[in-house]
Design an enzyme around this catalytic site. Structure first.
Site, PDB file in Angstrom:
ATOM      1  N   TRP B 600       0.927  -0.765  -0.434  1.00 41.00           N
ATOM      2  CA  TRP B 600       0.411   0.510   0.129  1.00 41.00           C
ATOM      3  C   TRP B 600       0.764   1.051  -0.596  1.00 41.00           C
ATOM      4  O   TRP B 600       0.471   2.076  -0.170  1.00 41.00           O
ATOM      5  CB  TRP B 600      -0.454  -0.140   0.941  1.00 41.00           C
ATOM      6  CG  TRP B 600       0.159   0.213   2.184  1.00 41.00           C
ATOM      7  CD1 TRP B 600       0.556  -0.571   3.029  1.00 41.00           C
ATOM      8  CD2 TRP B 600      -1.291   1.374   3.219  1.00 41.00           C
ATOM      9  NE1 TRP B 600       0.981  -0.050   4.569  1.00 41.00           N
ATOM     10  CE2 TRP B 600       0.536   1.534   4.495  1.00 41.00           C
ATOM     11  CE3 TRP B 600      -1.699   2.418   3.484  1.00 41.00           C
ATOM     12  CZ2 TRP B 600      -0.046   1.768   5.801  1.00 41.00           C
ATOM     13  CZ3 TRP B 600      -1.943   3.034   4.485  1.00 41.00           C
ATOM     14  CH2 TRP B 600      -0.783   2.709   5.700  1.00 41.00           C
ATOM     15  N   GLU B 739       0.105  -2.720  12.735  1.00 41.19           N
ATOM     16  CA  GLU B 739       0.234  -4.200  12.437  1.00 41.19           C
ATOM     17  C   GLU B 739       0.282  -4.925  14.111  1.00 41.19           C
ATOM     18  O   GLU B 739       0.756  -6.273  14.390  1.00 41.19           O
ATOM     19  CB  GLU B 739       0.941  -4.389  11.802  1.00 41.19           C
ATOM     20  CG  GLU B 739       0.440  -3.895  10.341  1.00 41.19           C
ATOM     21  CD  GLU B 739       1.597  -3.931   9.360  1.00 41.19           C
ATOM     22  OE1 GLU B 739       3.045  -3.914   9.800  1.00 41.19           O
ATOM     23  OE2 GLU B 739       1.827  -4.282   8.195  1.00 41.19           O
TER      24      GLU B 739
END
Lengths: 248, 995
Positions: B600, B739
């Site tokens: 991304w 994350e």
């Protein structure tokens, strides 16, 4: 190692002979000989004992000194003689703790704490040679959380791990590559472990986890580093090889 | 308009009256050269250039118009004047779209007809009906007589393609593909822009340049590097208006003067008078340039300098000093190699199976390895004494320099100087120039090289890349060049006399070339003929143009200035606007870390830089995502969802190539869950597509690619947003940008971007149906679109859980986040590794420590959707809880802190971000530079400190500069206009420059 003489000073203490199996095994790996320095030969006042050991090592071209590490002070792990030998020796010194069980010793797994600096890589060369001779595994341990090595060319623990599935292998490859550039590892099996916290404690923990047979500590010889050495020796589950790193 | 001087030089002919070429004596016309270095593409008209269908068309038109005119004459009593298949055809019909041809000719006869509709009966007197009738007559005649291909067409096409040029066909005909197929020419044409495409995209017919512009856009080639071939007067006008580098009028009917008068640079009756070859060398006695072949940049604000040699840092140096042009990337490793040297050269899009069969960028043969051997002893840094070495990344000129003086063990002092570049002018080329000077000795110098001639690499999937090299050497003072093979070369060096070596490398790759070896070898031969000086000059000019558009100037902080230019340099080096089948990997092509995989990072961190300063590159990156939609849709289906679920890690095909596990720092295998759970990437890609469209107004992109991306990703979210018992819809089991927390429900960033995606898709559909009904009708059929979908998307967006607490203004990062027990980040202020490594991920997850901005990222991207107090409250809440375990984190914090006026924080974060690659402390850069973080650094400066806002009224600034920064200035392109934006201690308005 430039010599194959493994010098074992015995000071008459009960724990001193525990060094012998280790010395024999190392000598065999080095295809060398064990030279015992008995208490009746050159013992004397403590200071001289260290001097005598160092002098003998120099005279005989010892490539390794293996000695028992014990202290009259119950709180200490290493006596003044051993400490003085560590400071003055030109070759690596293997310290065998007083709690080591008597009996044979074999080198299958080496654990080497490493701060990422080129100097430490250089200091690990003798240990790497032993590992190669023994076909032992060489585990490098970087303990994060301490002071970062400032020497040019040092590799610090990664500040960022964007995607661990890539960053960690890339960083550890780089770490080991830098190590191998200075400390030839040949076909030695090498692994990198990351720890955190206080160096001595973490080293002892990982040594236990990995069932290490030998811990290799690169030591500057500075007094302020001795506490780490003491802490390590106090709890190490295996012999500790101390190699010298330039203090500057 | 292309200059005739340039065209003439390219041709190798004298300047003069091009029309005189048509009058050349028959027998042996001298060939004119189309230089494969100068041109990248050839675009052809069909009828009258490649095929003899013009006559068929002319007769079909005559049949039609004679019917109409006869009927008109009978009705009006006027004399019947038939359609002249030569003069009337050329003047009114040739080259025009069918409808234009009907209108134009009839208007010339004083006849105006109603437009009519598609489906009018064939005998109706409307423009549409007559056009359809003419088409029927043409097809009937074609079926009867077949297609005649001009005998000079196929050989030229073949030779152009063999030299590596891309080819396109532009035709007003709606039957162009059928004609190509019938003529056996389909395989020789890369792109077709015909009447069907023109109608679908609303492109105006010739003489408007639209269709020729579309062709080069599809090929990804700038107009100045394209050659156009047309036989029609309106056709050459169209090519001229498109700005092509060379306009060739193809004279089949004796109208050379008219073709030139209408814009052709030259007119040829026979295409075989053209050949593909480099121009003759300027002099009969070529010389190499003395050193340096070009003046190095001296302004330190453009330079990254490394003095001396710390050999354990060589991997990092290789990354930092990497050269690239978006098609090729080559690390800045030492030419003579060394124990710690890790050279690598990559070509975009060529992947091979790596460990665990994960695709990884394939390494090309080492073209730049040159190891001098002095009197039998290798010259290298491992032996002898380093006297001095300076390596310089010359960002201004896109090249690296080296100046090395060394004393070997025998006491000989040698100076080696080198420059190296990946040509920004010709993306197939890599260039290296060297100068060797014995300073206190004389004797024999030989060389080790890893590549003399050609070598290839083959991947496990059948991809092939060929590197072909050529070498010239010469010695002072005369520097007369001779071609050599390095491995055969022994120089007799004399004291203080400098030997010069120029090395040329060209790459052919099977992904783009049918014959990669032939292309590489032809290309390197042409490059060698052109010479290093010419090629470097063109390369510098290309970089100069790039910096004109993309430079960012900072007055008051040289370190920050260099860091920003470093960022821009590597971004520019990573992008290829001519290739829409590749993306930019997380480390670009500066190293092998991350295997060349795209994340991304590309759309959210890098794309804004390109969208605003190099839109063509942005478009190519987004077209890659369009091309990989099939894989994204397949992934969605595998996960039981609709629409497109883009790969977390993407290589060449768009399939997800994320490794399943990794042995972590603790020596234990860690399962990697991001491929399954980090789903926000679908919205990120859509956001990139939308942002590009907003920045450029590129409706064609929206029609052919952007809308589909946005719609398919919206479908994904609609299928993922599950109704809950609370009346809300929830997206469960995801990982957000943070994350450190896996399998969470209602991640704020994911939900927020999904909501945006759904709403935008609904708006796109409404807009397309209104503004482009025909293209929309075609697209909706392709998509299997159902009318109820936009309302479903709007409802899903309305009902999606937000996590916003209206009392506090805080947005909960995921369901249950606020219930986590706080752990002071201050415990880790002096931390040296990411906290998940420090403690282990399972020990971090119970705490609200986050890896990188999640809520704050959402607030940044959708800034206007949040009230000022919400922005501030969430910044104050989440900033202290961020552990910055990702290099993508500090830049966004710098940006937000600046926007919110927390200047100390902003500056601190900016410094952190600016030092990720340039500081000597981590080892992460050994595998490549952090291109996403570099894009984020640019954004921090532009959107943070300069406070750029892009409004309907144009760009505006709201600068908040750190104390030492006097001024920040940069250029952007917004909706087709170029703006120069400038800050100072007082806010300054953006100034629109000439577009």
């Amino acid at each position: 190692m430039t010599d194959t003489v493994v010098l074992v000073p015995l000071d008459g203490s009960k724990s001193a002979p525990r060094a012998l199996p280790v010395a024999r095994a190392l000598a065999e790996l080095e295809k060398g000989q064990v030279h015992i320095l008995g208490e009746t030969e050159e013992t004397g006042p403590q200071g001289k004992t260290a001097e005598a050991i160092l002098a003998a090592a120099a005279d005989r071209g010892a490539g390794l000194i293996v000695m028992s590490a014990h202290s009259a002070d119950p709180a200490g792990a290493i006596g003044d003689v051993a400490l003085a030998v560590l400071r003055g020796a030109r070759c690596p010194v293997v310290l065998v703790g007083p709690t080591r069980a008597p009996g044979d010793w074999a080198l299958r797994r080496v654990l080497a704490p490493h701060d990422g600096s080129p100097s430490v890589s250089h200091a690990l060369r003798p240990a790497a040679e032993l590992a190669r001779a023994a076909c032992a595994e060489f585990i490098v341990l970087q303990v994060a959380g301490g002071e970062r090595a400032l020497e040019a060319g040092s590799i610090a623990p990664p500040v960022y791990l964007d995607q661990i599935q890539h960053s960690w292998p890339a960083w550890s490859r780089e770490f080991l590559h830098r190590l191998a550039g200075i400390c030839p590892l040949g076909d030695v099996r090498v692994r990198l472990r990351m720890g955190h916290g206080e160096l001595a404690g973490e080293t002892v923990r990982v040594a236990g986890e990995e069932s290490a047979d030998l811990i290799v500590l690169a030591w500057t010889g500075r007094r302020d580093d001795a506490s780490t050495l003491q802490a390590l020796l106090r709890a190490a589950p295996c012999p500790v090889m101390v190699t010298r790193v330039p203090a500057s | 308009m292309a200059t005739s001087t340039d065209a003439a030089r390219v041709e190798g002919t004298e300047t003069g009256d091009a029309a005189s070429l048509g009058g050349q004596p028959r027998g042996a016309p001298s060939p004119m050269a189309i230089d494969p270095i100068r041109f990248e593409a050839a675009v052809f008209d069909l009828d009258g250039v490649l095929t003899e269908t013009a006559a068929v068309h002319a007769q079909a038109w005559k049949q039609l118009f004679d019917e109409v005119l006869a009927s008109e004459a009978a009705a009006s009593g006027k004399v019947f004047q038939p359609f002249d298949a030569n003069s009337d055809y050329l003047a009114y019909v040739d080259g025009r779209p069918r409808g234009d041809g009907v209108r134009t000719f009839l208007a010339a006869r004083g006849i105006t007809l109603p437009e009519g509709q598609a489906g009018d009966p064939p005998d109706a007197l409307t423009v549409r009906a007559l056009g359809a009738r003419k088409d029927a007559y043409f097809l009937a005649r074609l079926a009867q007589s077949g297609v005649k291909v001009f005998p000079d067409a196929q050989p030229l096409l073949a030779s152009l393609r063999a030299a590596g040029l891309k080819t396109a066909l532009v035709s007003s005909s709606r039957n162009a593909k059928a004609v190509l197929e019938a003529g056996g020419l389909t395989a020789l044409i890369d792109v077709v822009v015909d009447g069907v495409v023109a109608a679908r995209l609303g492109l105006k017919g010739k003489p408007a340049p639209d269709t020729f512009l579309r062709a080069i856009q599809q090929l990804g080639v700038p107009a100045s590097r394209a050659v156009g071939f047309e036989d029609a007067l309106v056709g050459v006008e169209a090519i001229r208006a498109a700005g092509y580098g060379l306009v060739v009028g193809v004279d089949r009917v004796g109208q050379s003067r008219e073709l030139v008068a209408h814009g052709a640079d030259i007119a040829v009756a026979d295409l075989q008078t053209l050949e593909v070859a480099a121009p003759e060398a300027a002099t009969a006695d070529p010389r190499l340039a003395a050193w340096p072949p070009v003046t190095p940049t001296e302004d330190a604000d453009w330079l990254i300098v490394e003095d001396g040699f710390t050999f354990t840092r060589e991997h990092e140096i290789g990354s930092i000093f990497a050269i690239g042009n978006g098609h090729l990337g080559s690390r800045g490793s030492l030419a003579e190699g060394g124990a710690m040297s890790a050279p690598a050269t990559f070509v975009a899009g060529l992947f091979d199976a790596g460990p665990g069969s994960i695709p990884t960028l394939a390494e090309l043969p080492d073209w730049r390895y040159v190891a001098p051997v002095i009197e039998g002893a290798p010259l290298n840094l491992r032996s002898g004494r380093l006297i001095a070495q300076r390596r310089t990344l010359d960002m201004r000129q896109g090249m690296i320099w080296r100046d090395w003086r060394h004393q070997d063990p025998a006491g000989r002092v040698t100076r080696l100087q080198e420059c190296r570049l990946a040509s920004a002018y010709d993306r197939r080329l890599l260039l290296q120039a060297l100068a060797l000077t014995p300073e206190n000795w004389g004797g024999a110098i030989s060389f080790e090289s890893k590549l003399d001639g050609s070598a290839e690499v083959r991947t496990s999937s059948g991809g092939v890349a060929v590197v072909s090299t050529a070498t010239l050497c010469a010695v002072t003072p005369d520097l007369k060049a001779r071609a050599v093979r390095l491995t055969d070369l022994t120089l007799q060096a004399e004291l203080a006399r400098t030997w010069r070596i120029d090395r040329f490398a060209a790459i052919g790759v099977s992904r783009q070339d049918q014959q990669p070896r032939a292309v590489a070898e032809a290309h390197v031969a042409a490059a060698r003929t052109r010479g290093m000086g010419d090629l470097i000059a063109r390369h510098r000019a290309a970089w100069s143009a790039r910096w004109d558009a993309s430079d960012i100037r900072l007055d008051g902080d040289p370190e920050a200035q260099r860091a920003l230019r470093f960022a821009a340099y590597h971004l520019l080096s990573a992008a290829d606007p001519t290739d829409d089948r590749v993306s930019i990997g997380a480390r670009g092509m500066t190293g092998d870390a991350y295997s060349g995989h795209a994340f991304w990072d590309t759309e959210i961190y890098m794309l804004p830089f390109f969208a605003l300063t190099w839109p063509e590159a942005a478009r190519a990156l987004l077209m890659y995502r369009h091309h990989t939609l099939t894989a994204a849709k397949a992934k969605a289906a595998r996960y039981g969802a609709r629409g497109a679920f883009y790969a977390w890690e993407s290589a060449d095909t768009g399939e997800d190539v994320t490794p399943a596990s990794v042995v972590g720092p603790g020596g234990v295998a860690i399962a990697i869950k991001v491929a399954a759970q980090e789903q926000h990437i679908s919205a990120d890609v859509a956001f990139g597509a939308w942002s590009y469209w907003l920045a450029t107004g590129d409706d064609v992109f929206l029609l052919e690619a952007g809308a589909e991306i946005i719609i398919e990703t919206a479908r994904f979210w609609a299928s993922r947003a599950e109704p809950g018992s609370d009346g809300k819809r929830h997206i469960r089991g995801v990982i957000g940008p943070d994350e450190y927390h896996e399998h969470v429900d209602d991640d704020a960033y994911t939900n927020g971007m999904a909501r945006w995606n759904l709403r935008t898709a609904a708006a796109v559909v409404r807009d397309m149906a209104t503004r482009w009904p025909e293209p929309w009708a075609e697209l909706r059929a392709t998509l299997g679109f159902e009318d109820a979908e936009p309302d479903e998307w709007s409802a899903a967006a309305r009902d999606l859980y937000t996590g916003l607490d209206p009392k506090t203004g805080l947005i909960e990062q995921f369901r249950g986040y606020f219930a986590l027990k706080d752990l002071p980040i201050s415990s880790f202020v002096s931390r040296t590794i990411p906290v998940d490594v420090l403690l282990g991920l399972d020990r971090v997850m119970p705490f609200p420590i986050i890896k990188q901005p999640d809520v704050l990222m959402l607030i940044y991207l959708l800034w206007d959707e949040f009230a000022p107090e919400v922005r501030e409250a969430n910044f104050r809440y989440y900033e202290p809880r961020c552990a910055h375990g990702s290099s993508l984190s500090p830049c966004i914090h710098a940006l937000l802190a600046a926007r919110l006026g927390h200047m100390d924080l902003a500056e601190n974060y900016f410094r952190q971000a600016s030092r990720i690659d340039l500081s000597d402390n981590m080892g992460n850069t050994s595998g490549g530079v952090h291109i996403g973080a570099l894009g984020g650094l640019w954004q921090a400066a532009v959107f943070g400190f300069a406070g750029l806002r892009l409004t309907e009224d144009g760009p505006k600034l709201d600068p908040k500069l750190p104390p030492g920064w006097r001024e920040l200035s940069f250029r952007i392109r917004w909706r087709g206009k170029d703006y120069t934006l400038n800050t100072s201690t007082q806010a300054a308005p953006a100034r629109e420059t000439a577009s």
